[in-house]
Write a protein that holds these residues in place. Structure first.
Motif, short mmCIF file in Angstrom:
data_model
loop_
_atom_site.label_atom_id
_atom_site.label_comp_id
_atom_site.label_asym_id
_atom_site.label_seq_id
_atom_site.Cartn_x
_atom_site.Cartn_y
_atom_site.Cartn_z
N PRO A 138 0.80 -1.27 0.03
CA PRO A 138 -0.05 -0.01 0.20
C PRO A 138 0.80 1.24 -0.10
CG PRO A 138 -0.06 -1.31 2.13
CD PRO A 138 0.65 -2.10 1.26
N VAL A 139 1.81 1.36 0.79
CA VAL A 139 2.78 2.47 0.69
C VAL A 139 4.40 2.04 0.93
CG1 VAL A 139 2.61 2.76 3.08
CG2 VAL A 139 2.98 4.85 1.69
N LEU A 140 5.24 2.82 0.46
CA LEU A 140 6.79 2.66 0.67
C LEU A 140 7.38 3.99 1.26
CD1 LEU A 140 7.58 0.94 -2.92
CD2 LEU A 140 7.80 0.13 -0.56
N PRO A 141 8.35 3.62 1.63
CA PRO A 141 9.08 4.98 2.46
C PRO A 141 9.21 6.24 1.52
CG PRO A 141 10.26 2.98 2.93
CD PRO A 141 9.33 2.55 1.95
N LEU A 142 9.07 7.37 2.16
CA LEU A 142 8.96 8.52 1.40
C LEU A 142 8.26 8.68 0.12
CD1 LEU A 142 12.89 8.98 1.19
CD2 LEU A 142 11.45 9.64 2.86
N GLY A 143 7.03 7.89 0.22
CA GLY A 143 6.02 7.87 -0.98
C GLY A 143 6.49 7.33 -2.34
N ALA A 144 7.49 6.62 -2.33
CA ALA A 144 8.22 6.11 -3.55
C ALA A 144 7.26 5.15 -4.13
CB ALA A 144 9.52 5.27 -3.09
N ALA A 145 7.36 5.03 -5.20
CA ALA A 145 6.56 4.05 -6.31
C ALA A 145 6.91 2.70 -6.24
CB ALA A 145 6.55 4.66 -7.47
N VAL A 146 8.34 2.78 -5.96
CA VAL A 146 8.82 1.19 -6.14
C VAL A 146 10.10 1.11 -5.42
CG1 VAL A 146 9.89 -0.36 -7.50
CG2 VAL A 146 8.19 1.17 -8.59
N GLU A 147 10.45 -0.06 -4.74
CA GLU A 147 11.66 -0.10 -3.95
C GLU A 147 12.12 -1.53 -4.41
OE1 GLU A 147 13.35 -0.53 0.62
OE2 GLU A 147 11.18 0.21 0.23
N VAL A 148 13.50 -1.76 -4.68
CA VAL A 148 14.05 -3.07 -4.92
C VAL A 148 15.27 -3.22 -4.06
CG1 VAL A 148 14.93 -4.54 -6.85
CG2 VAL A 148 13.07 -2.84 -7.34
N ASP A 149 15.36 -4.58 -3.54
CA ASP A 149 16.45 -4.95 -2.94
C ASP A 149 17.25 -6.11 -3.72
OD1 ASP A 149 14.71 -7.45 -2.31
OD2 ASP A 149 14.90 -6.77 -0.06
N ALA A 150 18.50 -6.56 -3.12
CA ALA A 150 19.18 -7.67 -3.93
C ALA A 150 19.97 -8.68 -2.99
CB ALA A 150 19.91 -7.08 -5.11
N ILE A 151 20.11 -9.75 -3.50
CA ILE A 151 21.20 -10.81 -3.04
C ILE A 151 21.98 -10.88 -4.03
CG2 ILE A 151 21.52 -12.85 -1.92
CD1 ILE A 151 18.72 -12.78 -0.86
N VAL A 152 23.57 -10.95 -3.87
CA VAL A 152 24.45 -11.01 -4.92
C VAL A 152 25.64 -11.94 -4.38
CG1 VAL A 152 25.92 -9.46 -6.28
CG2 VAL A 152 23.75 -8.65 -5.65
N ALA A 153 25.78 -13.06 -5.44
CA ALA A 153 27.18 -13.65 -5.03
C ALA A 153 28.22 -12.88 -5.40
CB ALA A 153 26.81 -15.08 -5.73
N ILE A 154 29.31 -12.98 -4.80
CA ILE A 154 30.51 -12.07 -5.05
C ILE A 154 31.82 -13.12 -4.88
CG2 ILE A 154 29.63 -9.85 -4.51
CD1 ILE A 154 30.92 -9.88 -1.93
N ARG A 155 32.74 -12.76 -5.83
CA ARG A 155 34.09 -13.27 -5.80
C ARG A 155 34.90 -12.59 -4.85
NH1 ARG A 155 32.52 -12.52 -11.06
NH2 ARG A 155 32.40 -14.55 -12.44
N PRO A 156 35.89 -13.51 -4.33
CA PRO A 156 36.86 -12.77 -3.13
C PRO A 156 37.81 -11.59 -3.98
CG PRO A 156 37.09 -15.12 -3.32
CD PRO A 156 36.14 -14.88 -4.20
N ALA A 157 38.18 -10.75 -3.24
CA ALA A 157 38.89 -9.45 -3.67
C ALA A 157 40.01 -9.97 -3.89
CB ALA A 157 39.04 -8.68 -2.58
#
Length: 157
Positions: A138-157
């Motif tokens: 119904p509602v997102l922070p600051l009235g935003a239309a969309v919010e997206v989060d992520a999970i990412v697999a990463i290689r060692p530095a």
């Protein structure tokens, strides 16, 4: 390892913004055991303004898709910052979670979320293909239309 994603961003004409600061008590990213968890990102336009509104009320699907793409741009900015500027360390975009502020009768959240999903494939190639959820809220922070989060697999530095 080359930083092909940075080259692809340039080819797409995308300049990454400075990563957005958290709006509450959390951190933008957490790296644990080869995984990078990226907090939800809001759709900031290139001029720094926020895309607000609700899908099915005052935002149409195409503008929602563009908002999700802007969330994706900010996700990549956060990933780059967390990885010391080296997007070549991204092994795989594992999952995106898209939250779409929408009218209760709006059912096209997956089409909106495609904005972020298609960007990940354009930037990271096959490593950008991911699992995903797209949820109407119904509602997102600051009235935003969309919010997206992520999970990412990463290689060692």
């Amino acid at each position: 390892m080359s930083d092909l994603p940075t080259t692809r961003l340039a080819e797409l004409g995308i300049t990454l913004p400075a990563p957005a600061a958290p709006v509450a008590s959390y951190v933008p990213t957490v790296e644990v055991a080869g995984m990078l968890y990226v907090s939800g990102q809001l759709p900031f336009r290139e001029d720094g303004s926020l895309v607000t509104g609700r899908l099915g009320v005052d935002v149409d699907v195409e503008h929602g898709r563009q908002a999700a793409e802007r969330c994706g741009v900010m996700l990549i900015a956060q990933i780059r910052a967390a990885l010391g500027g080296d997007l070549g360390r991204v092994e795989r975009i594992v999952k995106l979670g898209a939250f779409v502020a929408s009218d209760p009768h709006f059912t096209e959240q997956p089409k909106v979320a495609n904005g972020a999903s298609e960007l990940m494939v354009a930037v990271f190639g096959e490593a950008g293909r991911h699992a995903r959820s797209a949820v109407g809220v119904p509602v997102l922070p600051l009235g935003a239309a969309v919010e997206v989060d992520a999970i990412v697999a990463i290689r060692p530095a």
